[in-house]
Design a protein around this motif. Structure first.
Motif, PDB file in Angstrom:
ATOM      1  N   MET A   1     -39.506  -3.295  25.911  1.00  0.00           N
ATOM      2  CA  MET A   1     -41.054  -3.806  25.831  1.00  0.00           C
ATOM      3  C   MET A   1     -40.238  -5.326  25.658  1.00  0.00           C
ATOM      4  O   MET A   1     -39.657  -6.070  24.612  1.00  0.00           O
ATOM      5  N   ALA A   2     -40.422  -6.530  26.412  1.00  0.00           N
ATOM      6  CA  ALA A   2     -40.935  -8.230  25.898  1.00  0.00           C
ATOM      7  C   ALA A   2     -41.729  -8.003  24.279  1.00  0.00           C
ATOM      8  O   ALA A   2     -42.271  -7.917  23.948  1.00  0.00           O
ATOM      9  N   ASN A 166     -34.317 -15.970  30.998  1.00  0.00           N
ATOM     10  CA  ASN A 166     -35.398 -15.056  31.269  1.00  0.00           C
ATOM     11  C   ASN A 166     -36.290 -14.896  30.185  1.00  0.00           C
ATOM     12  O   ASN A 166     -38.058 -15.283  30.263  1.00  0.00           O
ATOM     13  N   ARG A 170     -40.490 -16.020  31.775  1.00  0.00           N
ATOM     14  CA  ARG A 170     -42.118 -15.612  31.321  1.00  0.00           C
ATOM     15  C   ARG A 170     -42.476 -16.452  30.485  1.00  0.00           C
ATOM     16  O   ARG A 170     -43.976 -16.289  30.339  1.00  0.00           O
ATOM     17  N   LEU A 320     -46.809 -12.203  30.800  1.00  0.00           N
ATOM     18  CA  LEU A 320     -45.359 -11.705  30.706  1.00  0.00           C
ATOM     19  C   LEU A 320     -45.170 -12.347  29.204  1.00  0.00           C
ATOM     20  O   LEU A 320     -43.978 -11.546  28.842  1.00  0.00           O
ATOM     21  N   GLY A 324     -44.343  -8.197  28.601  1.00  0.00           N
ATOM     22  CA  GLY A 324     -43.115  -7.870  29.879  1.00  0.00           C
ATOM     23  C   GLY A 324     -44.165  -7.835  30.444  1.00  0.00           C
ATOM     24  O   GLY A 324     -44.553  -8.255  30.974  1.00  0.00           O
ATOM     25  N   THR A 373     -38.756 -12.604  37.306  1.00  0.00           N
ATOM     26  CA  THR A 373     -38.662 -13.105  36.527  1.00  0.00           C
ATOM     27  C   THR A 373     -36.670 -12.329  36.142  1.00  0.00           C
ATOM     28  O   THR A 373     -36.385 -12.015  35.034  1.00  0.00           O
ATOM     29  N   SER A 444     -31.396  -8.557  27.531  1.00  0.00           N
ATOM     30  CA  SER A 444     -32.451  -9.080  27.443  1.00  0.00           C
ATOM     31  C   SER A 444     -32.405 -10.079  27.793  1.00  0.00           C
ATOM     32  O   SER A 444     -33.569 -10.899  27.611  1.00  0.00           O
TER      33      SER A 444
END
Length: 459
Positions: A1-2, A166, A170, A320, A324, A373, A444
């Protein structure tokens, strides 16, 4: 998960936007680029919808084609969407190797301006065709605009993945999407205000001017892409990437992440196509001429873009950056399942329009930025070739399948059409879940290692 991105407590949205513009100089040019691109497209989209919904078959098809089918007992006017979508798929299939050759053999500084220059030049041709009322102009224009939408937007997002990391994607893709939505908002407004005064032909010139601004933005953004590539130690986009012209489709066939991404896109097209064709049937019976249908479709687009903008400004960035891509993919899929369930129970025209607006708005504001993304974490062939293949040939292949499915199901009633839509929407939700599992395997940040299933780039 972001992981969430830290922000000062109490920072409001306008302040966050100003901070983003200050810390990322290319962001303003990205805003302007996407604004003009979608505005130029949406100026013309209602014209396309009016052509597809036209009851005057000679305005859509060349007389020789109408006569050819008439001699064989086929009334071409009864198969307008089906014939057009079939033609679009054939055109995409023919253009895919040409696009693959262009991006393989020429550097970014060449193929991006060439693509947009081609679209501007052909728009000038269509201005002449519509101004003189050439028979069959509708089919040619629908094919052209569909190709323009898919290739020009696909290239835009591939280019953005060159410019932003990235983490930046986001943070910024919601804002960039909102800038495009404002442009998409302006397009149908301009068309609704001007088309009955100036005529359809002159709307082509308005779109030309907007695309010319896009070319300026490409020139201003290119140095930032080069800077990002140097910082990441990646191969420069200022040299040809090489590879096969069919590499995009081969990558989709080989890589699980791309396969699930393609399947999700195709199933999303399925639910959209079912709604689109129901909308066409409504417009054809309700409006007598092309100008009235054009104004109707411009109002639909206006509603879609209004809802999209609200979600992008209030929701997309938060989802985002903090959670994520999972909510941005799964929430729209669930909304589509719910919408088709309502339509299966009560397929009223007003509900069809409402679900159409919600479905398209959730795709543009949440699902599309979330999918894009992913491309910031893979190599150039995945972005420019596989991404374009999904957004063109595979996309229109899905259109082809589902437009004919709608033709068959519609003979049995709208309830069956929307019942099938529930099944398709449920499968789309499952494919989104599988895509998330594959996406979690990516590093990532970009780029991928050199041996990572063809996604990496050699220095």
């Amino acid at each position: 998960m972001a992981t969430p991105i830290d922000e000062p407590a109490g920072t409001g949205r306008p302040a966050r936007l100003r901070a983003a513009l200050a810390e990322s100089p290319p962001l303003l040019w990205s805003f302007l680029y996407f604004f003009c691109l979608l505005s130029g497209y949406y100026v013309l989209r209602p014209v396309r919808e009016a052509m597809v919904a036209s009851s005057d078959v000679t305005a859509v098809f060349p007389p020789a084609l109408v006569e050819f089918f008439a001699r064989r007992g086929v009334a071409l006017g009864e198969f307008v969407p089906q014939f057009i979508f079939t033609s679009v798929f054939v055109a995409m299939l023919a253009l895919q190797p040409a696009y693959g050759w262009l991006v393989s053999r020429f550097p970014r500084r060449v193929f991006l301006p060439v693509i947009y220059g081609f679209f501007i030049a052909t728009l000038l041709v269509f201005h002449a065709l519509f101004d003189s009322g050439v028979a069959g102009r509708g089919l040619a224009f629908v094919l052209w605009l569909t190709v323009f939408n898919l290739f020009a937007v696909a290239v835009f997002w591939s280019f953005m993945a060159d410019v932003y990391s990235n983490a930046e994607a986001r943070r910024y893709y919601g804002y960039i999407g909102a800038a495009g939505t404002v442009g998409a908002f302006l397009g149908p407004v301009l068309t609704g205000l001007l088309v009955q005064r100036l005529g359809i032909a002159n709307m082509m010139l308005v779109s030309c001017a907007l695309l010319a601004v896009c070319m300026l933005c490409i020139l201003r953004l290119r140095p930032y892409a080069v800077q990002r590539e140097q910082a990441d130690g990646r191969r420069s986009g200022e040299v040809p990437m090489g590879g096969e012209v069919w590499a995009g489709l081969k990558l989709v066939a080989r890589e699980p992440l791309l396969r699930w991404l393609a399947l999700m896109v195709v199933l999303g097209i399925g639910v959209g196509t079912l709604l689109y064709n129901e909308q066409i049937l409504i417009a054809r019976s309700a409006f007598a001429d092309a100008e009235q249908r054009t104004a109707f479709f411009s109002r639909i687009d206006l509603a879609v873009n209004t809802l999209t903008l609200v979600v992008q400004l209030l929701v997309t960035r938060a989802l985002l950056s903090r959670f994520g891509i999972a909510p941005a993919l799964l929430v729209p899929a669930g909304a589509v399942v719910l919408g088709f369930s309502v339509l299966a129970a009560s397929p009223l025209p007003v509900l069809v329009a409402i679900v159409q607006v919600v479905t398209r708005a959730s795709e543009f504001s949440l699902a599309k930025p979330a999918r894009e993304t992913i491309y910031t974490r893979v190599g150039r062939e995945w972005r420019y070739k596989a991404g374009a293949a999904i957004d063109t040939v595979i996309y229109r292949g899905g259109d082809l399948v589902f437009v004919w499915m709608h033709k068959a199901l519609s003979t049995l009633g709208s309830n069956l059409v929307f019942g099938a839509g529930i099944v398709i929407a449920s499968a789309m939700t499952f494919s989104a879940w599988r895509l998330l599992r594959e996406e979690a395997k990516l590093p990532s940040e970009r780029p991928l290692p050199a041996d990572a299933a063809g996604a990496a780039e050699r220095a």
